[in-house]
Enzyme design. Structure first.
Site, PDB file in Angstrom:
ATOM      1  N   GLU A   1       1.258  -1.373   0.138  1.00  0.00           N
ATOM      2  CA  GLU A   1      -0.197   0.086  -0.070  1.00  0.00           C
ATOM      3  C   GLU A   1       0.855   1.194   0.203  1.00  0.00           C
ATOM      4  OE1 GLU A   1      -2.908  -0.505  -0.835  1.00  0.00           O
ATOM      5  OE2 GLU A   1      -3.671  -2.009   0.331  1.00  0.00           O
TER       6      GLU A   1
ATOM      7  N   HIS B   1      -2.354   1.303   9.078  1.00  0.00           N
ATOM      8  CA  HIS B   1      -3.688   0.695   7.805  1.00  0.00           C
ATOM      9  C   HIS B   1      -3.894  -0.953   8.416  1.00  0.00           C
ATOM     10  CE1 HIS B   1      -6.228  -1.488   5.189  1.00  0.00           C
ATOM     11  NE2 HIS B   1      -4.472  -2.557   5.027  1.00  0.00           N
TER      12      HIS B   1
ATOM     13  N   HIS C   1      -7.028  -4.492   9.519  1.00  0.00           N
ATOM     14  CA  HIS C   1      -8.408  -5.099   9.703  1.00  0.00           C
ATOM     15  C   HIS C   1      -9.097  -5.429  10.770  1.00  0.00           C
ATOM     16  CE1 HIS C   1      -5.971  -6.623   5.349  1.00  0.00           C
ATOM     17  NE2 HIS C   1      -5.927  -5.592   5.193  1.00  0.00           N
TER      18      HIS C   1
ATOM     19  N   HIS D   1     -12.630  -3.989   3.725  1.00  0.00           N
ATOM     20  CA  HIS D   1     -11.498  -4.197   3.450  1.00  0.00           C
ATOM     21  C   HIS D   1     -10.644  -3.755   4.928  1.00  0.00           C
ATOM     22  CE1 HIS D   1      -7.509  -3.210   2.037  1.00  0.00           C
ATOM     23  NE2 HIS D   1      -6.954  -3.928   3.036  1.00  0.00           N
TER      24      HIS D   1
HETATM   25  O1  2HA Z   1      -0.162  -5.522   3.707  1.00  0.00           O
HETATM   26  O2  2HA Z   1      -3.530  -4.747   4.196  1.00  0.00           O
HETATM   27  O3  2HA Z   1      -3.956  -3.933   1.949  1.00  0.00           O
HETATM   28  C1  2HA Z   1      -1.625  -6.034   3.593  1.00  0.00           C
HETATM   29  C2  2HA Z   1      -2.203  -5.532   2.873  1.00  0.00           C
HETATM   30  C3  2HA Z   1      -3.068  -4.870   1.432  1.00  0.00           C
HETATM   31 ZN    ZN Z   2      -4.668  -4.134   3.838  1.00  0.00          ZN
END
Ligand code: 2HA
Ligand code: ZN
Length: 260
Positions: free
Chosen positions: A112, A135, A137, A207
């Site tokens: 990313e 970032h 999840h 995502h």
């Molecule tokens: O780095 O999360 O969006 C792996 C991810 C891609």
């Molecule tokens: Zn990701």
């Protein structure tokens, strides 16, 4: 440099502990600024590589990013091995890896990277105080972004704020909602950067989340508080209840009280 690497590894440990970091999920970056040339004498510099575009505000900047394919649990154990330190050239269109004796020279920057570069460029252009991007999840926020009704900035914020006072206070400008885009794409980077001009955190539909902060931990905190709201929502839904939550009048009173 070690203290900067440690800031990232502390946050990667938190992402792992929360269960938001399956396999190689997530990425972190920390911009440490424009370091004097003397500093590099103790390091080697890798070969010059091109960015796909020019980031004028990133001229001579040093940014630490997690490596492509690295696991947060590995970054936590061996930050030097799994973090990539980029030194950007004067023009802002090329970079080199800063290499110490513990560096993995085969490492590549996060998949990313384009989002991280766009966002850091915007933060510098707008003289913002944030230097870190996280970032990750988080399952409950992602689950909300699978529900059509909440794929809307007003609807998702009204829900998340109504669940606990901390979300109103810490995430007072709310979460930006970014409709689905391909992972790692420039389109995703552009949409996110636009949104982060007015927000500190965004939800990538189906995502994950991306947040900015003065430190990686501050960016983590923002996602943490929003994820907690989403978690509580699914608890009362699973228990079979529809609840009113903290209504608009109470939220407005809270905003007045905290001057937000
Ligand atoms: O780095 O999360 O969006 C792996 C991810 C891609
Ligand atoms: Zn990701």
């Amino acid at each position: 440099m070690k203290k900067h690497l440690n800031k990232i590894s502390k946050t990667s440990a938190l992402l792992d502990k929360r269960g938001w970091a399956e396999a190689n999920a997530g990425n972190i970056s920390l911009r440490i600024g424009n370091i004097s040339n003397n500093y590099y004498k103790k390091y080697q510099l890798g070969e010059l590589k091109n960015f796909q575009k020019t980031f004028t505000h990133l001229s001579n900047q040093v940014i630490i990013v997690t490596g492509a394919g690295t696991r947060m649990r590995d970054v936590k154990r061996k930050p030097e091995r799994y973090l990539f330190i980029l030194k950007i050239n004067e023009a802002g269109n090329m970079f080199q890896q800063i290499i110490s004796n513990k560096t993995n020279k085969n490492l590549k920057p996060t998949s990313e990277l384009i989002s991280h570069l766009y966002i850091h460029n915007m933060l510098l252009a707008n003289k913002r105080e944030e230097r870190s991007i996280v970032h990750t999840h988080p399952a409950n926020l992602i689950a909300l972004s699978h529900i059509q009704k909440f794929c809307n900035q007003d609807a998702i914020n009204n829900l998340l704020w109504s669940i606990q006072p901390e979300t109103v206070v810490l995430a007072n400008e709310g979460i930006a909602f970014i409709p689905y885009q391909l992972t790692g794409s420039e389109k995703l980077a552009i949409e996110t950067t636009k949104a982060l001009e007015k927000h500190r955190v965004a939800l990538w539909e189906k995502h994950g989340c991306i947040a900015i902060g003065k430190s990686p931990e501050k960016a983590f905190d923002l996602i943490d508080v929003l994820e907690k709201s989403a978690f509580i929502f699914f608890i009362y839904k699973n228990a079979g209840y529809n609840v009113e939550g903290i209504n608009d009048i109470k939220q407005k009173k809270m905003r007045r009280h905290f001057k937000i």
